[in-house]
Motif scaffolding. Structure first.
Motif, PDB file in Angstrom:
ATOM      1  N   ALA A   4       0.814  -1.219   0.000  1.00  0.00           N
ATOM      2  CA  ALA A   4       0.000   0.000   0.000  1.00  0.00           C
ATOM      3  C   ALA A   4       0.843   1.262   0.000  1.00  0.00           C
ATOM      4  O   ALA A   4       0.539   2.227  -0.710  1.00  0.00           O
ATOM      5  CB  ALA A   4      -0.936  -0.012   1.207  1.00  0.00           C
ATOM      6  N   GLN A   5       1.899   1.303   0.783  1.00  0.00           N
ATOM      7  CA  GLN A   5       2.704   2.525   0.888  1.00  0.00           C
ATOM      8  C   GLN A   5       3.329   2.895  -0.450  1.00  0.00           C
ATOM      9  O   GLN A   5       3.382   4.079  -0.822  1.00  0.00           O
ATOM     10  CB  GLN A   5       3.795   2.327   1.945  1.00  0.00           C
ATOM     11  CG  GLN A   5       4.564   3.601   2.251  1.00  0.00           C
ATOM     12  CD  GLN A   5       5.515   3.430   3.425  1.00  0.00           C
ATOM     13  OE1 GLN A   5       5.604   2.356   4.008  1.00  0.00           O
ATOM     14  NE2 GLN A   5       6.215   4.504   3.777  1.00  0.00           N
ATOM     15  N   ARG A   6       3.788   1.917  -1.177  1.00  0.00           N
ATOM     16  CA  ARG A   6       4.471   2.186  -2.451  1.00  0.00           C
ATOM     17  C   ARG A   6       3.502   2.618  -3.551  1.00  0.00           C
ATOM     18  O   ARG A   6       3.820   3.499  -4.349  1.00  0.00           O
ATOM     19  CB  ARG A   6       5.237   0.930  -2.892  1.00  0.00           C
ATOM     20  CG  ARG A   6       5.961   1.098  -4.219  1.00  0.00           C
ATOM     21  CD  ARG A   6       6.715  -0.158  -4.577  1.00  0.00           C
ATOM     22  NE  ARG A   6       7.366  -0.023  -5.887  1.00  0.00           N
ATOM     23  CZ  ARG A   6       8.034  -1.004  -6.492  1.00  0.00           C
ATOM     24  NH1 ARG A   6       8.162  -2.189  -5.882  1.00  0.00           N
ATOM     25  NH2 ARG A   6       8.571  -0.815  -7.671  1.00  0.00           N
ATOM     26  N   TYR A   7       2.332   2.010  -3.603  1.00  0.00           N
ATOM     27  CA  TYR A   7       1.453   2.210  -4.762  1.00  0.00           C
ATOM     28  C   TYR A   7       0.237   3.096  -4.477  1.00  0.00           C
ATOM     29  O   TYR A   7      -0.589   3.303  -5.365  1.00  0.00           O
ATOM     30  CB  TYR A   7       0.975   0.854  -5.306  1.00  0.00           C
ATOM     31  CG  TYR A   7       2.068   0.074  -5.994  1.00  0.00           C
ATOM     32  CD1 TYR A   7       2.481   0.424  -7.280  1.00  0.00           C
ATOM     33  CD2 TYR A   7       2.707  -0.982  -5.352  1.00  0.00           C
ATOM     34  CE1 TYR A   7       3.488  -0.277  -7.918  1.00  0.00           C
ATOM     35  CE2 TYR A   7       3.720  -1.691  -5.977  1.00  0.00           C
ATOM     36  CZ  TYR A   7       4.117  -1.337  -7.261  1.00  0.00           C
ATOM     37  OH  TYR A   7       5.121  -2.025  -7.887  1.00  0.00           O
ATOM     38  N   ALA A   8       0.084   3.605  -3.270  1.00  0.00           N
ATOM     39  CA  ALA A   8      -1.118   4.357  -2.916  1.00  0.00           C
ATOM     40  C   ALA A   8      -1.329   5.577  -3.808  1.00  0.00           C
ATOM     41  O   ALA A   8      -2.427   5.779  -4.356  1.00  0.00           O
ATOM     42  CB  ALA A   8      -1.056   4.769  -1.446  1.00  0.00           C
ATOM     43  N   PHE A   9      -0.304   6.415  -3.951  1.00  0.00           N
ATOM     44  CA  PHE A   9      -0.489   7.649  -4.717  1.00  0.00           C
ATOM     45  C   PHE A   9      -0.763   7.343  -6.196  1.00  0.00           C
ATOM     46  O   PHE A   9      -1.644   7.951  -6.817  1.00  0.00           O
ATOM     47  CB  PHE A   9       0.747   8.547  -4.591  1.00  0.00           C
ATOM     48  CG  PHE A   9       0.552   9.916  -5.179  1.00  0.00           C
ATOM     49  CD1 PHE A   9      -0.190  10.881  -4.514  1.00  0.00           C
ATOM     50  CD2 PHE A   9       1.085  10.242  -6.428  1.00  0.00           C
ATOM     51  CE1 PHE A   9      -0.393  12.144  -5.065  1.00  0.00           C
ATOM     52  CE2 PHE A   9       0.878  11.501  -6.987  1.00  0.00           C
ATOM     53  CZ  PHE A   9       0.142  12.450  -6.293  1.00  0.00           C
ATOM     54  N   THR A  10      -0.026   6.389  -6.738  1.00  0.00           N
ATOM     55  CA  THR A  10      -0.233   5.998  -8.141  1.00  0.00           C
ATOM     56  C   THR A  10      -1.655   5.466  -8.352  1.00  0.00           C
ATOM     57  O   THR A  10      -2.320   5.813  -9.336  1.00  0.00           O
ATOM     58  CB  THR A  10       0.779   4.910  -8.544  1.00  0.00           C
ATOM     59  OG1 THR A  10       2.085   5.337  -8.202  1.00  0.00           O
ATOM     60  CG2 THR A  10       0.712   4.631 -10.041  1.00  0.00           C
ATOM     61  N   LEU A  11      -2.100   4.627  -7.407  1.00  0.00           N
ATOM     62  CA  LEU A  11      -3.446   4.068  -7.519  1.00  0.00           C
ATOM     63  C   LEU A  11      -4.504   5.163  -7.460  1.00  0.00           C
ATOM     64  O   LEU A  11      -5.410   5.210  -8.313  1.00  0.00           O
ATOM     65  CB  LEU A  11      -3.690   3.064  -6.385  1.00  0.00           C
ATOM     66  CG  LEU A  11      -5.105   2.493  -6.305  1.00  0.00           C
ATOM     67  CD1 LEU A  11      -5.370   1.538  -7.463  1.00  0.00           C
ATOM     68  CD2 LEU A  11      -5.333   1.784  -4.964  1.00  0.00           C
ATOM     69  N   GLU A  12      -4.410   6.051  -6.484  1.00  0.00           N
ATOM     70  CA  GLU A  12      -5.431   7.085  -6.320  1.00  0.00           C
ATOM     71  C   GLU A  12      -5.458   8.045  -7.500  1.00  0.00           C
ATOM     72  O   GLU A  12      -6.528   8.471  -7.948  1.00  0.00           O
ATOM     73  CB  GLU A  12      -5.216   7.844  -5.012  1.00  0.00           C
ATOM     74  CG  GLU A  12      -5.324   6.994  -3.750  1.00  0.00           C
ATOM     75  CD  GLU A  12      -6.668   6.309  -3.578  1.00  0.00           C
ATOM     76  OE1 GLU A  12      -7.624   6.634  -4.292  1.00  0.00           O
ATOM     77  OE2 GLU A  12      -6.749   5.417  -2.716  1.00  0.00           O
ATOM     78  N   MET A  13      -4.314   8.377  -8.045  1.00  0.00           N
ATOM     79  CA  MET A  13      -4.273   9.263  -9.218  1.00  0.00           C
ATOM     80  C   MET A  13      -4.880   8.578 -10.448  1.00  0.00           C
ATOM     81  O   MET A  13      -5.604   9.209 -11.222  1.00  0.00           O
ATOM     82  CB  MET A  13      -2.837   9.693  -9.514  1.00  0.00           C
ATOM     83  CG  MET A  13      -2.285  10.743  -8.568  1.00  0.00           C
ATOM     84  SD  MET A  13      -3.273  12.266  -8.535  1.00  0.00           S
ATOM     85  CE  MET A  13      -3.184  12.794 -10.241  1.00  0.00           C
TER      86      MET A  13
END
Length: 376
Positions: free
Chosen positions: A225-234
């Protein structure tokens, strides 16, 4: 979800308050079996094959998730519920209500309890005439003739009188006409997609579904989650913005309204949970730049389920990447939604607690939810 089947049902009564008997049967079919799409005129005709009072007859188009034998079983139960007592087999008699499956789409069924198409329908004007009101071009799977062709060659000499009274379609009591755009929202596993699908199917609405399954970052997020959170939300924000902007800009003259299984504001709710403070600050600025230009739902329905039920639903639908979602994560999402919804002054919001309801498996629960949505 499986696609509902279309059934054509014949109804008749020649005992007691005949019109009321028909209406009671129509109402019970809607409550217990499925959605009533169309109802024919009501016709009066003499009893055929025995001496008795005149009959009132009609037909309706039923849409149901049930199998044909289950539909028949429930029709027979409704007959009993409305006061019919069957006597000797194959002996004609006066009846409070008579309910028959005439067609089950194009299926041919020949069992001891159910024959479809109904083996006598092509010989009976009191079936063919109301059926012709609804589906004149529907073809008999065995005789290879349409309903209108069968009516033309029918040897039944009965004279039918169309009555100037109409049965009420109970589905019309659920009024969605005041809304052009309804968003169904909820936590992971709450059933928002199932409900949006059922409403679109039953009420001729245009369905707008979130394309989460195509997002390549979602399985990665659940693993790290920490690594991919921003990419996922964008990626979700961009996709939701594009889909709602484009789809709601296209008017559809053949549907009554739009129902979606998400609203773009969920992006802000999820991002507040998944992103760190700096990332969330940047994300929030980008969100509001987009959000001001997006059409807003006229009704926002939030399906609330407790965490235990959510986990049961998540396990049941079996998506591998969802199986290790923590209770704490689901509770944060619920809190985020409720905090957002209760603070909205410009939204028409309905929060519906379905923790003790199963509107997919239980039609009475489904109708209860619809009633909650349509209530003032």
């Amino acid at each position: 979800m499986t696609k509902p089947r279309i059934f054509h049902i014949a109804l008749g009564s020649n005992k007691g308050d005949k019109f009321k008997n028909l209406q009671n049967a129509v109402d019970a079919i809607f409550r217990q079996i499925g959605n009533t799409k169309l109802i024919s005129k009501v016709y009066k005709s003499a009893a055929l094959g025995f001496e008795s009072d005149d009959f009132l007859n009609c037909c309706l188009v039923l849409e149901s998730d049930l199998q044909p034998h289950d539909v028949l079983g429930m029709l027979l139960a409704i007959e009993i519920e409305l006061g019919r007592t069957r006597k000797l087999k194959n002996e004609y008699e006066a009846r409070v209500i008579d309910l028959d499956v005439v067609f089950a789409e194009e299926q041919i069924i020949n069992t001891e309890t159910l024959q479809v198409p109904h083996p006598e329908m092509h010989k009976r004007k009191f079936v063919l005439m109301p059926l012709n009101d609804l589906a004149p071009k529907l073809k008999h799977a065995k005789l290879n003739k349409t309903v209108s062709e069968l009516l033309e060659v029918c040897e039944d000499k009965s004279v039918l009188e169309p009555l100037n009274i109409w049965l009420k379609n109970p589905s019309k009591t659920l009024d969605f006409s005041k809304y052009n755009y309804i968003a169904i929202e909820g936590n992971i596993g709450a059933g928002k997609t199932s409900l949006a699908n059922k409403i679109a199917q039953d009420f001729n609405a245009r369905l707008l579904m979130e394309r989460f399954a195509d997002n390549p970052f979602l399985p990665k997020f659940y693993k790290d989650a920490q690594r991919y959170a921003f990419t996922l939300e964008m990626s979700f924000l961009a996709d939701r913005y594009q889909q709602i902007s484009e789809d709601l800009a296209q008017l559809d003259l053949f549907t009554q309204f739009v129902v979606s299984d998400y609203d773009v504001f969920k992006s802000l709710i999820f991002s507040k949970i998944t992103l760190n403070t700096d990332e969330y600050g940047l994300y929030r600025k980008l969100f509001y730049l987009m959000y001001k230009d997006i059409p807003k739902p006229e009704l926002y329905v939030y399906l609330y389920q407790n965490t235990t039920r959510l986990q049961e639903n998540i396990k049941k639908r079996g998506r591998d990447y969802e199986q290790n979602i923590a209770d704490d994560y689901l509770e944060k999402i619920n809190s985020g939604y409720l905090e957002f919804l209760k603070s909205q002054k410009d939204f028409n919001v309905k929060i519906i607690d379905i923790s003790d309801r199963d509107f997919v498996a239980n039609r009475s629960d489904y109708l209860w939810v619809l009633g909650e949505i349509c209530s003032e």
